[in-house]
Design an enzyme around this catalytic site. Structure first.
Site, mmCIF file in Angstrom:
data_model
loop_
_atom_site.group_PDB
_atom_site.id
_atom_site.type_symbol
_atom_site.label_atom_id
_atom_site.label_comp_id
_atom_site.label_asym_id
_atom_site.label_seq_id
_atom_site.Cartn_x
_atom_site.Cartn_y
_atom_site.Cartn_z
ATOM 1 N N SER A 131 0.833 -1.201 0.000
ATOM 2 C CA SER A 131 0.000 0.000 0.000
ATOM 3 C C SER A 131 0.869 1.253 0.000
ATOM 4 O O SER A 131 2.012 1.244 0.465
ATOM 5 C CB SER A 131 -0.906 0.016 1.234
ATOM 6 O OG SER A 131 -1.695 -1.150 1.295
HETATM 7 N N1 SAH Z 1 -0.057 -5.106 4.198
HETATM 8 C C1 SAH Z 1 0.617 -5.308 2.935
HETATM 9 C C2 SAH Z 1 -0.352 -5.111 1.793
HETATM 10 C C3 SAH Z 1 -0.445 -6.301 0.906
HETATM 11 S S1 SAH Z 1 -1.747 -6.238 -0.333
HETATM 12 C C4 SAH Z 1 1.837 -4.411 2.867
HETATM 13 O O1 SAH Z 1 2.091 -3.684 3.820
HETATM 14 O O2 SAH Z 1 2.576 -4.482 1.885
HETATM 15 C C5 SAH Z 1 -2.989 -7.251 0.391
HETATM 16 C C6 SAH Z 1 -2.636 -8.692 0.603
HETATM 17 O O3 SAH Z 1 -3.814 -9.354 1.053
HETATM 18 C C7 SAH Z 1 -2.165 -9.462 -0.622
HETATM 19 O O4 SAH Z 1 -0.868 -9.924 -0.403
HETATM 20 C C8 SAH Z 1 -3.172 -10.621 -0.733
HETATM 21 O O5 SAH Z 1 -2.576 -11.836 -1.152
HETATM 22 C C9 SAH Z 1 -3.697 -10.714 0.680
HETATM 23 N N2 SAH Z 1 -5.013 -11.363 0.853
HETATM 24 C C10 SAH Z 1 -6.110 -11.278 0.075
HETATM 25 N N3 SAH Z 1 -7.106 -12.011 0.590
HETATM 26 C C11 SAH Z 1 -6.635 -12.585 1.733
HETATM 27 C C12 SAH Z 1 -7.201 -13.463 2.718
HETATM 28 N N4 SAH Z 1 -8.472 -13.889 2.652
HETATM 29 N N5 SAH Z 1 -6.415 -13.846 3.745
HETATM 30 C C13 SAH Z 1 -5.135 -13.425 3.845
HETATM 31 N N6 SAH Z 1 -4.544 -12.607 2.938
HETATM 32 C C14 SAH Z 1 -5.284 -12.169 1.896
#
Ligand code: SAH
Length: 215
Positions: free
Chosen positions: A58
């Site tokens: 993000s």
């Molecule tokens: N917090 C991260 C953002 C990653 S983007 C950062 O700081 O970089 C969001 C993430 O959510 C993705 O990696 C995706 O694979 C994950 N995601 C989507 N659905 C999910 C679920 N049901 N359980 C766990 N992770 C999930």
């Protein structure tokens, strides 16, 4: 180092984020370690970046807005859903007593574990799986952060908050208008909801009928 301090002053403090523990953690965490290889030079830009598997880290301000809204305190146990490569997990681990984190892509979960271990952060439990059901065995949580957009607020997450606990979650359909919500548990069946504005996140993928054994 200069890029990181500049990011915190301009993009984070400059836009009104005040929590000193959060600003300190963002000054400390090397964001270049948490982006896809080849994108390190853009790590302190004011935007999301790829982390692999079609997912993104993000925008720094969005991470800060969500964590400030979650009101993380040093004694807190925190759950993060959608850890990606672990950038927000790293920040949370510097602010809270313990962080539980869930990431559904195995390669990202492995990448996050490797990075967080390399930095020596030992107050984190990170697992691969569907986080939309929370982490019942580790509950309750003082704060829950969801980094992917749900179609509606998962009931399981509300139930895993302490009384006084905060859930920060983007809600809405993919590629459309999503809203960042802050939900506070006031009593066993009493919740307040605050709208923190329009946002864009990748979708929270729920895997129904999974056999994962982390409940
Ligand atoms: N917090 C991260 C953002 C990653 S983007 C950062 O700081 O970089 C969001 C993430 O959510 C993705 O990696 C995706 O694979 C994950 N995601 C989507 N659905 C999910 C679920 N049901 N359980 C766990 N992770 C999930």
């Amino acid at each position: 180092m200069h890029g990181r301090l500049h990011m915190v002053e301009k993009q984070i403090a400059g836009r009104g984020i005040r929590d000193p523990a959060l600003l300190n953690a963002m000054r400390l965490i090397p964001r270049e370690n948490f982006v896809e290889k080849g994108f390190e030079m853009f790590a302190y830009n004011d935007c999301p970046l790829p982390i692999g598997k079609g997912q993104t880290i993000s925008q720094p301000y969005m991470v800060a807005l969500m964590i400030e809204a979650a009101e993380v305190k040093p004694s807190d146990t925190v759950l993060e859903i959608g850890a990606g490569l672990g950038y927000a997990t790293a920040i949370l681990s510097r602010m809270a007593a313990h962080v539980f984190a869930v990431e559904r892509h195995a390669s990202l979960a492995a990448g996050a574990t490797e990075r967080l271990q390399r930095l020596g952060y030992d107050n984190i439990d990170l697992r691969c799986g569907d986080g939309s059901k929370g982490w019942p065995k580790a509950a309750p949580f003082d704060a829950i952060l969801v980094s992917a957009a749900a179609l509606e607020v998962p009931q399981a997450l509300k139930e895993q908050l302490t009384v006084g606990g905060r859930l920060v979650i983007p809600v809405g359909p993919e590629e459309s208008r999503q809203t960042l919500l802050k939900i506070v548990r006031k009593g066993s069946d009493n919740f307040t909801t605050q709208n923190l504005g329009a946002v864009i996140f990748v979708p929270l993928i729920s895997e129904h009928g999974g056999t994962e054994d982390y409940n």
